[in-house]
Write a protein that holds these residues in place. Structure first.
Motif: not given
Length: 950
Positions: A531-546
């Motif tokens: 609820f507090t963190d951004s999607p980027k923070e949650i998934l991690g910088d290095d997460f490769s989005l589809p």
RNA sequence: GGGCUCGUAGCUCAGUUGGUUUAGAGCGCACGCCUGAUAAGCGUGAGGUCGGAAGUUCGAAUCUUCCCGGGCCCA
């Protein structure tokens, strides 16, 4: 009392022990538990068991709300019996208690306490309060469980809101997502208007309520009237032709899209006059009588036509009674066929609203109808309904709709109907069926690698599980066969978020990889971070989005998991992560968990690991009152568990649990629990007598070999072997009430009534170091040491108290809870003499009955005053002579037994002894007076006194 | 309404695949005894026809059907 008598009293070996008669459990149990805690007895047990084969009873998590109740007492005590028994039979049996910490009941409580303030608070703020609330009840319940004497790792319980546990849930979820079992669907589900959330089956409470029951005519469309004529259901000139439906939820008529008929059942036209007009209603033939009665038509006021099968009606069209235009983008207002149409109630034509009923939904899918639900989260109609209904609460609008239908002439009949209807367990408001977008775990989709659906796997796997009692299998199979897809999403704050992201185009990001990435984040930071963190923070910088996804427009959904999904992952988050082999040995819960935890643990485990999480499942029944009626606070038959523990102590409650057959309903009230005290006292006094007469006995120095023991002492040891075998068998099969009755009968009959009573003369009056006394002490030492250990899993405090009062023990251990269960002595053939003993004991019974006669007519008071003559056949006489008359005298506690051989039946003649009473042993003996030094005692006593005074 | 399940003396329990002439045990209860297990101990005794009905059988608490009354889960 003369001085002399007092003097002889001092020459006796009377019992001595610190083990008091009065238990004072309520006072004495807490310090004992403190001592266990101080020594960290649970750690010692685990240490001692290290390297032994594991036996895992995996605790099902109670909900962290409120005090424990009788149900939880029974559950945890039964678990404790199992764990302790397994520990004492050589297993390393860990017990890690757990709690179910998320969910609506806690959130509701918190929100209710907050009142208006709750509206202004953010989800993280509310979650913080929920966390505090749950933590409080975990502390309370943990303490209460420990007050029951439960052993386990209470310092490190598993809690479903711990980040590591949450991470485990997401790992399980990731696997299910990877296998394509998770999907979003618009589907009617139970919806709580009060709580504005979807509800699981387990969150429903069924209550009887009164609902409207209405019969409504739906006008047949002009274009279809012709078809009805062809079918013979309408005649030339008919204008007012209808399909008559029946419903108990008038508010769902606004979402009506079809009318269902049974393809094979027959339908008929019913002609009658209504409001001065001739009308025709099509109804099911089998429902004709009921419909005629409902419409108030008398003989001669109606006529019927020729019946036809429902399948001929398929595709015919009708006009909605008050909605002018089909509000959906798909076809509507036609007759469809469905197998579930019954002739048990209604008209045989079923009002169908695919957005508001499960069966309706299925029909809707089949006929490609819209899943139309013109109702919002708050239970109010939306803008798509006619103006006079818009914004109104559906649960309050029934009468208005009925009145409207009445005015328009469509209403045939309105009645009231009492029926059981689901209610929200929190808000207590009737639940509605409403189509919403929810996340589901599919139970029928074939999994790519296994080629089977979860349902198929589940039905297969339960065959390999041991169900105790055995009918558990049938029960869960029935549930698995009929269960729908599992709706795992909820629209609340207090829970683990379902980690779904959506991009600007409304596309969903939910992959195994994305869930695992979220799992790693939540494992570190807890689920608040969603609820507090951004999607980027949650998934991690290095997460490769589809493809098609960027962090810029990525948003988080805010659904949370059904708490059953959380607890259903404990086999993974707890057992697997602890390194225990899965499946674990045993799940043990109330029989309601066939639908709950057992089933909802089975499904994820099959989806992820391909196997059931348990080898065996044991269930117990529910507490009912003394009449067998379920307990509830409102009925006034509720038993408060805490009060019972406070009144009697934990060991009484534990003994009570052990005494009942938990597989059935368990009758329970204060009186029934209180009665267990009688049994407790008997067992306690048995231990006390044994302890009291072993104060001067050292088995190593004073023990007598089995072959040298008195016959009756050998008998006692034989009885003990039977007890070991039978209780062992009962424990092994979890039949604790048999353990209880075996121990209780052994204490009462074999020990108290027979053996200990017989022994008093030898123990008290023979010389302390005499062979006769040492012989029975040898038996008593064995009995005590054995009994205490058999009792240990049940009477945890009392067994420990007795253990510490024992001077010598089979195992040199500080605590009985570190000891082993007794094993049968293979060197003793404990059945060999059964027949002989049966005869001896029944002779004894006859003697006792004869003595009772003398007592009734006041000839004698105590048995010791009597001389018994047994007139019997040669065979019986031989038996007695072989046994030894002296032994038989002791067995009957009389002063003398004479034998007279006779051909006839055995006759017992009892008389008052003609001898003098020995002032020391109270037996009547011809030798009293023979000793010059002690003229008032018998020869045996005189000799004993002389020896001991040297 | 459906699935599963339960109903043996006042209580808690036994009663093996239907069959040892009066259905067992312990507790409780009644009566009596003891007072060297003593807010203990011992003895004797009275209590059920197995929820009800029908049926199968030479024979049923034990099998079948129906009914009554509970419990859990669902609709």
């Amino acid at each position: 009392m003369s001085d002399k008598k007092k003097g002889y009293r001092d020459t006796l070996n009377l019992p001595k022990t610190s083990f008091s008669m009065k238990a004072n459990l309520v006072q004495n149990e807490p310090p004992m538990r403190k001592e266990w805690a101080k020594q960290d007895i649970y750690a010692k047990i685990r240490e001692a068991g290290a390297g032994s084969p594991l036996y895992v009873l995996h605790d099902g998590p109670p909900y962290a709300n409120g005090d424990i109740h009788m149900g939880t007492v029974i559950n945890k005590v039964l678990k404790d019996f199992v764990v302790r028994y397994k520990t004492m039979t050589g297993f390393d049996a860990p017990f890690v208690p757990g709690w179910d910490c998320h969910g609506l009941p806690i959130e509701s409580k918190v929100v209710t306490e907050l009142g208006e303030k709750a509206r202004e608070m953010s989800k993280p703020e509310i979650r913080k309060l929920c966390h505090k609330y749950a933590s409080k009840y975990i502390r309370i319940q943990s303490k209460q469980f420990q007050q029951l004497g439960i052993f386990g790792d209470f310092a490190n319980p598993y809690l479903t809101f711990k980040p590591q546990y949450e991470a485990g849930i997401l790992e399980v979820f990731a696997e299910l997502v990877g296998k394509g079992l998770v999907r979003k669907q618009l589907k009617p589900i139970h919806w709580s208007v009060g709580c504005e959330t979807a509800l699981a089956e387990a969150e429903l409470e069924y209550k009887d309520i009164e609902s409207p029951s209405i019969y409504v005519n739906f006008p047949v469309a002009a274009e279809s009237v012709g078809k009805l004529k062809e079918l013979g259901l309408a005649e030339d000139g008919d204008t007012n032709v209808h399909f008559m439906i029946w419903t108990t939820t008038p508010w769902t008529l606004a979402a009506n899209l079809a009318i269902a008929v049974h393809p094979v059942l027959e339908y008929v036209s019913l002609r009658y006059n209504k409001d001065g007009k001739k009308v025709v209603s099509i109804v099911g033939t089998d429902r004709l009588e009921a419909v005629v009665a409902a419409a108030g038509l008398k003989e001669g006021e109606y006529r019927t036509g020729k019946p036809i099968r429902g399948q001929h009606l398929e595709g015919l069209r009708y006009v909605h009674p008050y909605i002018e235009k089909n509000p959906t983008d798909k076809d509507a207002y036609m007759v469809v066929c469905a197998q579930y149409v019954t002739t048990e109630d209604g008209t045989g034509l079923v009002h169908t609203a695919p957005g508001h009923g499960v069966e309706d939904y299925m029909t809707g899918q089949q006929y490609d109808l819209a899943i139309y639900s013109p109702v919002g989260d708050d239970g109010c109609y939306d803008e798509t309904v006619p103006e006079w209904l818009r914004g109104k609460k559906v649960l309050e609008v029934d009468q208005e709709i009925i009145d409207h239908l009445e005015t328009k002439g469509w209403l045939v009949k309105q009645e009231k109907l009492m029926h059981s209807y689901p209610h929200c367990w929190r808000s207590k408001i009737p639940v509605i069926f409403r189509a919403t977008e929810q996340w589901f775990v599919s139970v029928d989709k074939e999994m790519p690698e296994v080629g089977k659906s979860l349902r198929d796997m589940a039905l297969q796997s339960v065959k390999d599980v041991q169900w105790i009692p055995a009918w558990g299998q049938k029960r869960i199979e029935g549930m698995l066969e009929s269960r729908p897809d599992w709706c795992i999403s909820r629209q609340r704050s207090w829970g683990l978020p379902i980690p779904v992201f959506v991009n600007g185009k409304g596309q969903t990001l939910l992959t195994k990889e994305s869930v695992l990435a979220v799992s790693r984040h939540i494992g570190r930071k807890g689920s608040d971070s969603w609820f507090t963190d951004s999607p980027k923070e949650i998934l991690g910088d290095d997460f490769s989005l589809p493809e098609g996804f960027t962090f810029n427009d990525l948003k988080k959904e805010e659904n949370i998991f059904d708490v059953w999904f959380e607890s259903g992952c404990s086999w993974y988050s707890v057992a697997q992560k602890a390194g225990w082999p899965v499946p674990v040995d045993l799940y043990l819960e109330g029989s309601d968990q066939h639908r709950g935890w057992f089933q909802l643990s089975l499904l994820p485990a099959l989806g992820v690991a391909g196997k059931a999480p348990f080898k065996a499942v044991l269930t117990h029944g529910f507490t009912v009152d003394e009449k067998g009626i379920k307990q509830s606070k409102s009925l006034g038959n509720y038993v408060n568990a805490q009060e019972e523990v406070g009144r009697y102590g934990a060991d009484i409650l534990r003994l009570w649990v052990a005494s009942v057959n938990y597989q059935e309903d368990i009758r329970c009230n204060d009186e029934l629990i209180g009665r267990t005290q009688d049994a407790y006292r008997k067992i306690r006094n048995t231990l006390r007598f044994l302890l009291g007469n072993l104060y001067d006995f050292d088995p190593a120095k004073d023990g007598v070999a089995y072959s040298d023991m008195f016959e009756i002492d050998r008998w006692a040891v034989q009885q003990l072997q039977k007890l070991i075998v039978q209780t062992g068998d009962a424990y092994e099969n979890f039949v604790f009430h048999r353990v209880f009755s075996l121990i209780y009968n052994f204490s009462t009959v074999q020990m108290s009534n027979i053996y200990m009573d017989i022994l008093k003369d030898r123990l008290y009056c023979d010389g302390a170091p005499s062979m006769s006394r040492r012989s029975c002490q040898t038996a008593m030492q064995r009995i005590l040491d054995t009994l205490v250990r058999i009792l240990a899993p049940i009477l945890v405090h009392t067994a420990e108290e007795a253990w510490s009062a024992m001077k010598f023990k089979s195992q040199d251990l500080d605590s009985v809870h570190l000891a082993e269960m007794p094993r049968v002595d293979d060197s003793i053939d404990y059945k060999a003499e059964d027949q002989k003993w049966d005869k001896i004991m029944s002779l004894r019974d006859e003697v006792l009955r004869g003595l009772e006669g003398l007592r009734q007519d006041k000839t004698i008071a105590s048995n010791q005053e009597a001389t018994v003559t047994i007139r019997c056949a040669e065979e019986t006489a031989k038996l007695l002579e072989g046994f030894g008359l002296e032994q038989f005298v002791a067995l009957c506690i009389v002063s003398e037994v004479k034998l007279e051989k006779d051909a006839g039946e055995t006759v017992v003649i009892a008389e008052k002894s003609t001898h003098q009473k020995c002032q020391r042993c109270w037996n009547y003996s011809p030798t009293v007076g023979a000793d010059g030094e002690h003229p008032d005692i018998c020869a045996r006593c005189a000799e004993t006194v002389r020896q001991s005074s040297q």
